[in-house]
Design a protein around this motif. Structure first.
Motif, mmCIF file in Angstrom:
data_model
loop_
_atom_site.group_PDB
_atom_site.id
_atom_site.type_symbol
_atom_site.label_atom_id
_atom_site.label_comp_id
_atom_site.label_asym_id
_atom_site.label_seq_id
_atom_site.Cartn_x
_atom_site.Cartn_y
_atom_site.Cartn_z
ATOM 1 N N LEU A 18 12.380 18.292 1.029
ATOM 2 C CA LEU A 18 12.272 16.831 0.999
ATOM 3 C C LEU A 18 12.774 16.199 2.291
ATOM 4 N N LYS A 19 12.201 15.064 2.624
ATOM 5 C CA LYS A 19 12.672 14.238 3.735
ATOM 6 C C LYS A 19 13.527 13.104 3.144
ATOM 7 N N PRO A 20 14.482 12.579 3.917
ATOM 8 C CA PRO A 20 15.273 11.446 3.410
ATOM 9 C C PRO A 20 14.379 10.247 3.080
ATOM 10 N N VAL A 21 14.575 9.695 1.888
ATOM 11 C CA VAL A 21 13.780 8.561 1.422
ATOM 12 C C VAL A 21 14.436 7.246 1.817
ATOM 13 N N VAL A 22 15.764 7.205 1.781
ATOM 14 C CA VAL A 22 16.516 5.987 2.089
ATOM 15 C C VAL A 22 17.475 6.291 3.236
ATOM 16 N N LEU A 23 17.505 5.387 4.211
ATOM 17 C CA LEU A 23 18.417 5.511 5.341
ATOM 18 C C LEU A 23 19.353 4.313 5.326
ATOM 19 N N LEU A 24 20.659 4.562 5.284
ATOM 20 C CA LEU A 24 21.621 3.469 5.343
ATOM 21 C C LEU A 24 21.672 2.939 6.769
ATOM 22 N N GLY A 25 21.717 1.627 6.907
ATOM 23 C CA GLY A 25 21.760 1.019 8.227
ATOM 24 C C GLY A 25 23.172 0.659 8.639
ATOM 25 N N ASN A 26 23.270 -0.201 9.646
ATOM 26 C CA ASN A 26 24.569 -0.624 10.170
ATOM 27 C C ASN A 26 25.366 -1.444 9.159
ATOM 28 N N ASN A 27 24.678 -2.095 8.225
ATOM 29 C CA ASN A 27 25.365 -2.913 7.222
ATOM 30 C C ASN A 27 25.982 -2.075 6.115
ATOM 31 N N ILE A 78 25.130 17.594 2.763
ATOM 32 C CA ILE A 78 25.109 18.455 3.945
ATOM 33 C C ILE A 78 25.075 17.542 5.160
ATOM 34 N N GLY A 79 26.118 17.596 5.956
ATOM 35 C CA GLY A 79 26.180 16.732 7.133
ATOM 36 C C GLY A 79 26.128 15.278 6.729
ATOM 37 N N LYS A 80 25.100 14.582 7.189
ATOM 38 C CA LYS A 80 24.944 13.157 6.883
ATOM 39 C C LYS A 80 23.920 12.912 5.782
ATOM 40 N N THR A 81 23.478 13.981 5.109
ATOM 41 C CA THR A 81 22.434 13.864 4.097
ATOM 42 C C THR A 81 22.989 14.121 2.700
ATOM 43 N N LEU A 82 22.721 13.182 1.807
ATOM 44 C CA LEU A 82 23.132 13.263 0.413
ATOM 45 C C LEU A 82 21.900 13.543 -0.433
ATOM 46 N N VAL A 83 22.010 14.492 -1.354
ATOM 47 C CA VAL A 83 20.940 14.780 -2.306
ATOM 48 C C VAL A 83 21.438 14.357 -3.681
ATOM 49 N N ILE A 84 20.677 13.471 -4.347
ATOM 50 C CA ILE A 84 21.068 13.002 -5.679
ATOM 51 C C ILE A 84 19.908 13.157 -6.652
ATOM 52 N N TYR A 85 20.264 13.249 -7.930
ATOM 53 C CA TYR A 85 19.284 13.454 -8.995
ATOM 54 C C TYR A 85 19.600 12.537 -10.162
ATOM 55 N N ARG A 86 18.535 11.953 -10.721
ATOM 56 C CA ARG A 86 18.668 11.197 -11.971
ATOM 57 C C ARG A 86 17.372 11.382 -12.749
ATOM 58 N N GLN A 87 17.495 11.859 -13.968
ATOM 59 C CA GLN A 87 16.320 12.126 -14.781
ATOM 60 C C GLN A 87 15.682 10.821 -15.226
ATOM 61 N N SER A 88 14.366 10.734 -15.100
ATOM 62 C CA SER A 88 13.640 9.551 -15.556
ATOM 63 C C SER A 88 13.076 9.832 -16.954
ATOM 64 N N PRO A 89 12.612 8.804 -17.644
ATOM 65 C CA PRO A 89 12.052 9.032 -18.992
ATOM 66 C C PRO A 89 10.854 9.991 -18.991
ATOM 67 N N GLU A 90 10.096 10.036 -17.882
ATOM 68 C CA GLU A 90 8.934 10.931 -17.810
ATOM 69 C C GLU A 90 9.339 12.390 -17.598
ATOM 70 N N GLN A 91 10.560 12.637 -17.153
ATOM 71 C CA GLN A 91 11.072 13.980 -16.866
ATOM 72 C C GLN A 91 10.101 14.760 -15.985
ATOM 73 N N LYS A 92 9.907 14.276 -14.767
ATOM 74 C CA LYS A 92 8.977 14.892 -13.823
ATOM 75 C C LYS A 92 9.470 16.255 -13.358
ATOM 76 N N ILE A 93 10.773 16.425 -13.234
ATOM 77 C CA ILE A 93 11.351 17.691 -12.796
ATOM 78 C C ILE A 93 11.946 18.389 -13.999
ATOM 79 N N ARG A 94 11.510 19.608 -14.215
ATOM 80 C CA ARG A 94 12.068 20.424 -15.303
ATOM 81 C C ARG A 94 13.237 21.233 -14.751
ATOM 82 N N ILE A 95 14.426 20.957 -15.266
ATOM 83 C CA ILE A 95 15.583 21.735 -14.827
ATOM 84 C C ILE A 95 15.864 22.803 -15.880
ATOM 85 N N PRO A 96 16.278 24.002 -15.448
ATOM 86 C CA PRO A 96 16.512 25.084 -16.399
ATOM 87 C C PRO A 96 17.685 24.788 -17.327
ATOM 88 N N LYS A 97 17.604 25.328 -18.517
ATOM 89 C CA LYS A 97 18.712 25.212 -19.466
ATOM 90 C C LYS A 97 19.795 26.194 -19.076
#
Length: 98
Positions: A18-27, A78-97
């Motif tokens: 994945l590429k970063p979707v959101v970049l925090l700015g100076n604010n 990792i470094g300046k990159t944060l990876v976060i996850y939140r399950q949506s109602p559609e459950q697009k990503i199947r995570i293992p039990k």
């Protein structure tokens, strides 16, 4: 949502390309940035956020605030990159039990 090690490893593997979707700015972390992260999580479930700071303490506070405000789970930082996850109602990503 709490994830076990196997689930976190699975999400790390999915996030690798994945590429970063959101970049925090100076604010920094504004309401608009939180809203954009929330929108991206609704659409993708697993995203990367670029945090442009070298200070570990500041970065930790920003990561905690993002996770708290968006009700998401930190997968990794990792470094300046944060990876976060939140399950949506559609459950697009199947995570293992367990």
């Amino acid at each position: 949502m709490s994830l076990n090690k196997k689930q976190i490893q699975h999400l790390k593997g999915l996030a690798h390309s994945l590429k970063p979707v959101v970049l925090l700015g100076n604010n920094g972390l504004t309401e608009a940035v939180v809203a954009e992260i929330d929108f991206a999580l609704n659409h993708h479930e697993l995203i990367k956020v670029k945090i442009p700071t070298d200070d570990r303490e500041t970065k930790g506070l920003i990561v905690d605030a993002i996770c708290r405000e968006t009700q998401s789970t930190k997968v990794q930082v990792i470094g300046k990159t944060l990876v976060i996850y939140r399950q949506s109602p559609e459950q697009k990503i199947r995570i293992p039990k367990l």
